[in-house]
Design a protein around this motif. Structure first.
Motif, PDB file in Angstrom:
ATOM      1  N   TYR A  42       0.822  -1.208   0.000  1.00  0.00           N
ATOM      2  CA  TYR A  42       0.000   0.000   0.000  1.00  0.00           C
ATOM      3  C   TYR A  42       0.861   1.266   0.000  1.00  0.00           C
ATOM      4  O   TYR A  42       0.455   2.297  -0.545  1.00  0.00           O
ATOM      5  CB  TYR A  42      -0.967  -0.023   1.178  1.00  0.00           C
ATOM      6  CG  TYR A  42      -2.000  -1.114   1.029  1.00  0.00           C
ATOM      7  CD1 TYR A  42      -2.898  -1.099  -0.029  1.00  0.00           C
ATOM      8  CD2 TYR A  42      -2.046  -2.199   1.911  1.00  0.00           C
ATOM      9  CE1 TYR A  42      -3.821  -2.110  -0.205  1.00  0.00           C
ATOM     10  CE2 TYR A  42      -2.973  -3.213   1.742  1.00  0.00           C
ATOM     11  CZ  TYR A  42      -3.854  -3.164   0.684  1.00  0.00           C
ATOM     12  OH  TYR A  42      -4.769  -4.179   0.494  1.00  0.00           O
ATOM     13  N   HIS A  43       2.047   1.177   0.578  1.00  0.00           N
ATOM     14  CA  HIS A  43       2.966   2.306   0.513  1.00  0.00           C
ATOM     15  C   HIS A  43       3.383   2.568  -0.932  1.00  0.00           C
ATOM     16  O   HIS A  43       3.458   3.730  -1.373  1.00  0.00           O
ATOM     17  CB  HIS A  43       4.200   2.033   1.375  1.00  0.00           C
ATOM     18  CG  HIS A  43       5.241   3.114   1.280  1.00  0.00           C
ATOM     19  ND1 HIS A  43       5.106   4.345   1.888  1.00  0.00           N
ATOM     20  CD2 HIS A  43       6.443   3.142   0.623  1.00  0.00           C
ATOM     21  CE1 HIS A  43       6.164   5.090   1.619  1.00  0.00           C
ATOM     22  NE2 HIS A  43       6.995   4.388   0.858  1.00  0.00           N
ATOM     23  N   PHE A  46       0.496   4.258  -2.749  1.00  0.00           N
ATOM     24  CA  PHE A  46       0.335   5.648  -2.310  1.00  0.00           C
ATOM     25  C   PHE A  46       1.440   6.556  -2.860  1.00  0.00           C
ATOM     26  O   PHE A  46       1.165   7.663  -3.350  1.00  0.00           O
ATOM     27  CB  PHE A  46       0.335   5.685  -0.780  1.00  0.00           C
ATOM     28  CG  PHE A  46       0.237   7.073  -0.192  1.00  0.00           C
ATOM     29  CD1 PHE A  46      -0.974   7.739  -0.144  1.00  0.00           C
ATOM     30  CD2 PHE A  46       1.366   7.700   0.314  1.00  0.00           C
ATOM     31  CE1 PHE A  46      -1.066   9.017   0.398  1.00  0.00           C
ATOM     32  CE2 PHE A  46       1.288   8.977   0.863  1.00  0.00           C
ATOM     33  CZ  PHE A  46       0.064   9.636   0.904  1.00  0.00           C
ATOM     34  N   ASN A  74      -4.388  10.050  -3.578  1.00  0.00           N
ATOM     35  CA  ASN A  74      -3.482   8.902  -3.508  1.00  0.00           C
ATOM     36  C   ASN A  74      -3.915   7.936  -2.404  1.00  0.00           C
ATOM     37  O   ASN A  74      -3.845   6.713  -2.568  1.00  0.00           O
ATOM     38  CB  ASN A  74      -2.054   9.369  -3.256  1.00  0.00           C
ATOM     39  CG  ASN A  74      -1.537  10.270  -4.364  1.00  0.00           C
ATOM     40  OD1 ASN A  74      -2.069  10.273  -5.484  1.00  0.00           O
ATOM     41  ND2 ASN A  74      -0.513  11.049  -4.069  1.00  0.00           N
ATOM     42  N   MET A  75      -4.381   8.504  -1.285  1.00  0.00           N
ATOM     43  CA  MET A  75      -4.836   7.673  -0.171  1.00  0.00           C
ATOM     44  C   MET A  75      -6.097   6.928  -0.538  1.00  0.00           C
ATOM     45  O   MET A  75      -6.272   5.749  -0.181  1.00  0.00           O
ATOM     46  CB  MET A  75      -5.064   8.543   1.069  1.00  0.00           C
ATOM     47  CG  MET A  75      -5.224   7.745   2.347  1.00  0.00           C
ATOM     48  SD  MET A  75      -3.720   6.828   2.729  1.00  0.00           S
ATOM     49  CE  MET A  75      -4.293   5.776   4.040  1.00  0.00           C
ATOM     50  N   ALA A  78      -5.143   3.873  -2.647  1.00  0.00           N
ATOM     51  CA  ALA A  78      -4.693   2.757  -1.807  1.00  0.00           C
ATOM     52  C   ALA A  78      -5.864   2.138  -1.061  1.00  0.00           C
ATOM     53  O   ALA A  78      -5.971   0.906  -0.949  1.00  0.00           O
ATOM     54  CB  ALA A  78      -3.632   3.248  -0.818  1.00  0.00           C
ATOM     55  N   VAL A 133       0.740   7.226   7.504  1.00  0.00           N
ATOM     56  CA  VAL A 133       0.304   8.344   6.660  1.00  0.00           C
ATOM     57  C   VAL A 133      -0.434   9.390   7.491  1.00  0.00           C
ATOM     58  O   VAL A 133      -0.239  10.601   7.323  1.00  0.00           O
ATOM     59  CB  VAL A 133      -0.597   7.842   5.511  1.00  0.00           C
ATOM     60  CG1 VAL A 133      -1.185   9.012   4.727  1.00  0.00           C
ATOM     61  CG2 VAL A 133       0.205   6.942   4.568  1.00  0.00           C
TER      62      VAL A 133
END
Length: 304
Positions: A42-43, A46, A74-75, A78, A133
């Protein structure tokens, strides 16, 4: 049911085993690679996939966003991948894991199956990413989202004692509503505010959110509160037959009060946030589709 993910990495297990033993997270070494995989996955979405792919496929919409809106976009990318994957995996596990379906009280409290723990591990990895985040961009996302990420991470991490392994899949069904919430947000940023697709999605969002988070959430919370109550008053002198493989991490089957308070507090916070967000959601949908009254020349309001 066995964990269908790839097998644990021996070196990684050896590294984390002493710490996991010390903090009584007995099943965590078997799933630490899945947590790290989810966190990294997920990083990457993002930081490295969402920005260039969004710029390529939606150059006009994405490039005109502000810095804060790009972070949120972007969040949401994800989040969309996570909620689709985790709900599908949770539903599959609830259907396929026969051992989990047939758990008694003790097994629901202290039992373990690899498939249910996989759901728990992938969720933990995402919530760890989410927390990082939220801390990193606290000024953008706010304290409410930080509280949500913290509560979820604590709740799912404690599950590796193991405790409430059974309920990991149950509460992951909350994420069904997140799919439509993400679409609702994307419609706004793509210039489709007030459009029919957003209207239909908004109605679906409210129905699914109410069904999954408030109705199903309240029902599941009642079940887990009842199990905790029964476990606290459980007569340990009575021998209860169970699956020894599922209970291999159970140990003395303790239920310390700090654990009960921590776990239940997390659920209370999440339920309060769900009610709060439901109200905000209705207001947001209403704002987009219910026209405000206008005033005529005499200052008298009239509906449009």
């Amino acid at each position: 049911m066995l964990d269908p993910f790839f097998v644990p990495i021996p070196t990684l297990v050896e590294i984390v085993q002493p710490l996991c033993d010390y903090i009584s997270l007995k099943s965590l070494p078997l799933h630490i690679h899945e947590i790290l995989f989810a966190f990294g996955f997920y990083h990457i979405i993002f930081e490295y996939l969402a920005p260039p792919l969004s710029s390529f496929f939606l150059p006009k919409q994405y490039k005109q966003l502000s810095y804060e809106s790009k972070l949120r976009w972007n969040m949401h990318c994800a989040s969309m991948v996570q909620c689709c994957n985790i709900t599908a995996l949770a539903l599959w596990t609830m259907y396929s894991d026969i051992e989990r379906r047939n758990m008694n009280l003790e097994e629901r409290m202290w039992g373990y199956t690899g498939a249910a723990a996989l759901v728990q591990a992938l969720a933990t990895g995402y919530f760890l990413f989410d927390l990082v985040v939220m801390v990193r961009y606290l000024d953008v996302f706010g304290l409410g989202m930080l509280a949500h990420a913290s509560s979820c991470l604590v709740t799912y991490t404690l599950g590796f004692r193991p405790i409430f392994n059974y309920y990991g899949c149950v509460f992951m069904l909350y994420e069904l509503s997140t799919i439509f919430l993400n679409f609702h947000w994307f419609f706004d940023k793509m210039g489709m505010t007030g459009s029919k697709p957003q209207l239909y999605n908004g109605i679906t969002l409210i129905v699914v959110f109410f069904s999954c988070r408030l109705v199903w959430g309240a029902y599941s919370s009642f079940n887990i509160y009842r199990d905790v109550w029964d476990a606290l008053h459980f007569d340990r002198s009575v021998k209860v037959s169970g699956n020894e493989e599922m209970m291999r991490f159970a140990g003395d089957r303790a239920l310390p009060m700090w654990l009960v308070v921590s776990y239940m507090s997390g659920h209370v916070i999440l339920q309060v946030l769900n009610v709060f967000w439901f109200g905000k959601m209705i207001a947001a949908v209403k704002k987009r589709f219910v026209k405000a009254p206008q005033q005529n020349g005499n200052g008298i309001k009239k509906k449009v």
